[in-house]
Design a protein around this motif. Sequence first.
Motif, PDB file in Angstrom:
ATOM      1  N   LYS A 235       0.845  -1.188   0.000  1.00 45.04           N
ATOM      2  CA  LYS A 235       0.000   0.000   0.000  1.00 45.04           C
ATOM      3  C   LYS A 235       0.881   1.240   0.000  1.00 45.04           C
ATOM      4  O   LYS A 235       2.044   1.178   0.404  1.00 45.04           O
ATOM      5  CB  LYS A 235      -0.879   0.057   1.267  1.00 45.04           C
ATOM      6  CG  LYS A 235      -1.881  -1.045   1.399  1.00 45.04           C
ATOM      7  CD  LYS A 235      -2.417  -1.100   2.824  1.00 45.04           C
ATOM      8  CE  LYS A 235      -3.247   0.087   3.212  1.00 45.04           C
ATOM      9  NZ  LYS A 235      -4.594   0.038   2.586  1.00 45.04           N
ATOM     10  N   THR A 236       0.289   2.329  -0.437  1.00 42.88           N
ATOM     11  CA  THR A 236       0.962   3.618  -0.297  1.00 42.88           C
ATOM     12  C   THR A 236       0.071   4.527   0.535  1.00 42.88           C
ATOM     13  O   THR A 236      -1.106   4.710   0.222  1.00 42.88           O
ATOM     14  CB  THR A 236       1.219   4.262  -1.676  1.00 42.88           C
ATOM     15  OG1 THR A 236       2.061   3.385  -2.441  1.00 42.88           O
ATOM     16  CG2 THR A 236       1.891   5.605  -1.517  1.00 42.88           C
ATOM     17  N   VAL A 237       0.641   5.047   1.602  1.00 43.63           N
ATOM     18  CA  VAL A 237      -0.114   5.858   2.560  1.00 43.63           C
ATOM     19  C   VAL A 237       0.311   7.319   2.442  1.00 43.63           C
ATOM     20  O   VAL A 237       1.499   7.617   2.350  1.00 43.63           O
ATOM     21  CB  VAL A 237       0.130   5.349   4.005  1.00 43.63           C
ATOM     22  CG1 VAL A 237      -0.554   6.252   5.014  1.00 43.63           C
ATOM     23  CG2 VAL A 237      -0.323   3.906   4.132  1.00 43.63           C
ATOM     24  N   PHE A 238      -0.666   8.207   2.434  1.00 47.49           N
ATOM     25  CA  PHE A 238      -0.377   9.638   2.314  1.00 47.49           C
ATOM     26  C   PHE A 238      -0.672  10.378   3.611  1.00 47.49           C
ATOM     27  O   PHE A 238      -1.802  10.338   4.106  1.00 47.49           O
ATOM     28  CB  PHE A 238      -1.228  10.263   1.199  1.00 47.49           C
ATOM     29  CG  PHE A 238      -0.928   9.708  -0.159  1.00 47.49           C
ATOM     30  CD1 PHE A 238       0.238  10.056  -0.831  1.00 47.49           C
ATOM     31  CD2 PHE A 238      -1.807   8.819  -0.770  1.00 47.49           C
ATOM     32  CE1 PHE A 238       0.520   9.537  -2.093  1.00 47.49           C
ATOM     33  CE2 PHE A 238      -1.538   8.307  -2.031  1.00 47.49           C
ATOM     34  CZ  PHE A 238      -0.367   8.662  -2.698  1.00 47.49           C
ATOM     35  N   GLY A 269      -0.702  -0.802  -3.867  1.00 50.67           N
ATOM     36  CA  GLY A 269       0.577  -0.882  -4.551  1.00 50.67           C
ATOM     37  C   GLY A 269       1.590   0.120  -4.023  1.00 50.67           C
ATOM     38  O   GLY A 269       1.261   1.013  -3.253  1.00 50.67           O
ATOM     39  N   ALA A 270       2.839  -0.052  -4.439  1.00 54.03           N
ATOM     40  CA  ALA A 270       3.910   0.854  -4.035  1.00 54.03           C
ATOM     41  C   ALA A 270       4.085   1.920  -5.110  1.00 54.03           C
ATOM     42  O   ALA A 270       4.697   1.696  -6.145  1.00 54.03           O
ATOM     43  CB  ALA A 270       5.210   0.074  -3.836  1.00 54.03           C
ATOM     44  N   LEU A 271       3.517   3.105  -4.865  1.00 49.66           N
ATOM     45  CA  LEU A 271       3.545   4.171  -5.866  1.00 49.66           C
ATOM     46  C   LEU A 271       4.879   4.902  -5.881  1.00 49.66           C
ATOM     47  O   LEU A 271       5.463   5.159  -4.824  1.00 49.66           O
ATOM     48  CB  LEU A 271       2.414   5.173  -5.596  1.00 49.66           C
ATOM     49  CG  LEU A 271       1.046   4.898  -6.239  1.00 49.66           C
ATOM     50  CD1 LEU A 271       0.537   3.508  -5.872  1.00 49.66           C
ATOM     51  CD2 LEU A 271       0.038   5.962  -5.811  1.00 49.66           C
ATOM     52  N   LYS A 292       9.145  11.674   0.423  1.00 53.86           N
ATOM     53  CA  LYS A 292       9.047  10.234   0.704  1.00 53.86           C
ATOM     54  C   LYS A 292       9.313   9.964   2.182  1.00 53.86           C
ATOM     55  O   LYS A 292      10.197  10.554   2.794  1.00 53.86           O
ATOM     56  CB  LYS A 292      10.038   9.454  -0.155  1.00 53.86           C
ATOM     57  CG  LYS A 292       9.843   7.943  -0.077  1.00 53.86           C
ATOM     58  CD  LYS A 292      10.453   7.245  -1.295  1.00 53.86           C
ATOM     59  CE  LYS A 292      10.267   5.740  -1.201  1.00 53.86           C
ATOM     60  NZ  LYS A 292       8.851   5.358  -1.079  1.00 53.86           N
ATOM     61  N   LEU A 293       8.517   9.078   2.742  1.00 58.61           N
ATOM     62  CA  LEU A 293       8.668   8.731   4.161  1.00 58.61           C
ATOM     63  C   LEU A 293       9.262   7.332   4.292  1.00 58.61           C
ATOM     64  O   LEU A 293       9.240   6.533   3.357  1.00 58.61           O
ATOM     65  CB  LEU A 293       7.308   8.773   4.862  1.00 58.61           C
ATOM     66  CG  LEU A 293       6.616  10.135   4.885  1.00 58.61           C
ATOM     67  CD1 LEU A 293       5.191   9.996   5.398  1.00 58.61           C
ATOM     68  CD2 LEU A 293       7.409  11.122   5.747  1.00 58.61           C
ATOM     69  N   MET A 307       3.895  -0.948   3.625  1.00 57.35           N
ATOM     70  CA  MET A 307       3.420   0.398   3.308  1.00 57.35           C
ATOM     71  C   MET A 307       4.537   1.359   2.907  1.00 57.35           C
ATOM     72  O   MET A 307       5.480   1.575   3.670  1.00 57.35           O
ATOM     73  CB  MET A 307       2.673   0.979   4.512  1.00 57.35           C
ATOM     74  CG  MET A 307       1.392   0.238   4.857  1.00 57.35           C
ATOM     75  SD  MET A 307       0.601   0.833   6.368  1.00 57.35           S
ATOM     76  CE  MET A 307       1.604  -0.003   7.611  1.00 57.35           C
ATOM     77  N   SER A 308       4.398   1.929   1.714  1.00 57.04           N
ATOM     78  CA  SER A 308       5.208   3.084   1.340  1.00 57.04           C
ATOM     79  C   SER A 308       4.474   4.324   1.857  1.00 57.04           C
ATOM     80  O   SER A 308       3.262   4.271   2.049  1.00 57.04           O
ATOM     81  CB  SER A 308       5.350   3.183  -0.172  1.00 57.04           C
ATOM     82  OG  SER A 308       5.793   1.965  -0.714  1.00 57.04           O
ATOM     83  N   GLY A 309       5.205   5.404   2.063  1.00 56.49           N
ATOM     84  CA  GLY A 309       4.536   6.597   2.576  1.00 56.49           C
ATOM     85  C   GLY A 309       5.059   7.885   1.962  1.00 56.49           C
ATOM     86  O   GLY A 309       6.233   7.977   1.599  1.00 56.49           O
TER      87      GLY A 309
END
Length: 351
Positions: A235-238, A269-271, A292-293, A307-309
């Motif tokens: 997932k990608t979290v904002f 997905g990993a954006l 990017k986190l 999770m990407s962030g």
Amino acid sequence: MNDQLKQIVAPLLEWYRRCARKLSWRSDPTPYRVWVSEIMLQQTRVEAVKPYYERFMEQLPTVQALAEAEEEKLLKLWEGLGYYSRVRNLQKAAKVVMKIYGGELPADFETLRSLPGIGEYTAGAIASIAFGKPVPAVDGNVLRVLSRVTESRRDILNSKVKKEFSEQLREIYPTDCAGDFTQALMELGAMVCVPNGVPLCEQCPLSHCCQAFLHQTMLELPVKAEKKPRKLKEKTVFVALDPQNRIAVQKRPDTGLLAGLWEFPNAEGALTREQAAEYWKNLGVCPGSIQKLRAAKHIFTHVEWKMSGYLVRLPQSVDQFVWVTKEELHGQYAVPNAYKAFLKVLAEVLG
DNA sequence: AAATCGGGGGG
DNA sequence: CCCCCAGATTT
């Protein structure tokens, strides 16, 4: 009559009266207090429940208060405890109790069993502990104790095995102190006949008749069916902020994983950074900056989130989301622990 | 019978 | 890492 099991009753009760932990819901076992404790304790350790229980009983001291509470308040009281359908079902049942049973929890096993969130175990626990009925309550602790005492190698996850242990227990249940016996079996499983590591057999009041102890097979028991590997989801979290540093959140659907809880905007997905920018442009706003986190992961029982962030600064808010201050988020919105890493980012960015 | 539904403490 | 925890409900 089961002579082998019959002999555990007296020593177990004696041990329980000597060694039982003092727990809040034990000291004043009214039906409502026992009920709430049993729901919280489903698949959850005593130590984890304690603070939640005190706060919950303080805020919602009666069935009526529970029945009338706002859902957001319930979820906030349950935030971080997990298995959130428990608290929804708890309130559903409270409404039934108010409407059909005059606000008093029924004492009958089958009637309890019919209420939302109350299964075989919990119905037995409430009937015996709160109402003194000689009805078994078979949880993981009890299955472990009985597997070892009888040296049973049958799969304790099998529902038929569970039912048979329950039937055997029913035959030996004391009629004068059923609640103590229910709690004694579980207490022994939690404190002496422990699951991880070596059981404390030298302290056990049942070692003289425990077949696993006599044959030194304690560590082989209980037997459980193998579990399946969990799935991986990317997932990608904002963490998205508007010019007033309000945070974008959304409420999850009212069914499924983490139902009804609040979360940050996210995508499957990993954006990449470019895809992240595209995500916000599609919502009608062009990010002022995208940072990017550090990646984070959260492990649930059946799935793992990788999770990407991104920290996103926006020139204006978008209607798609609810925009809240950090204080509002912490005070009123129930956010699952899966997002803990990104809540931490928030604290660093906003102070 | 199998899958789903959280989170954390301890080996 | 893995295990398991005062399980219930849905499929």
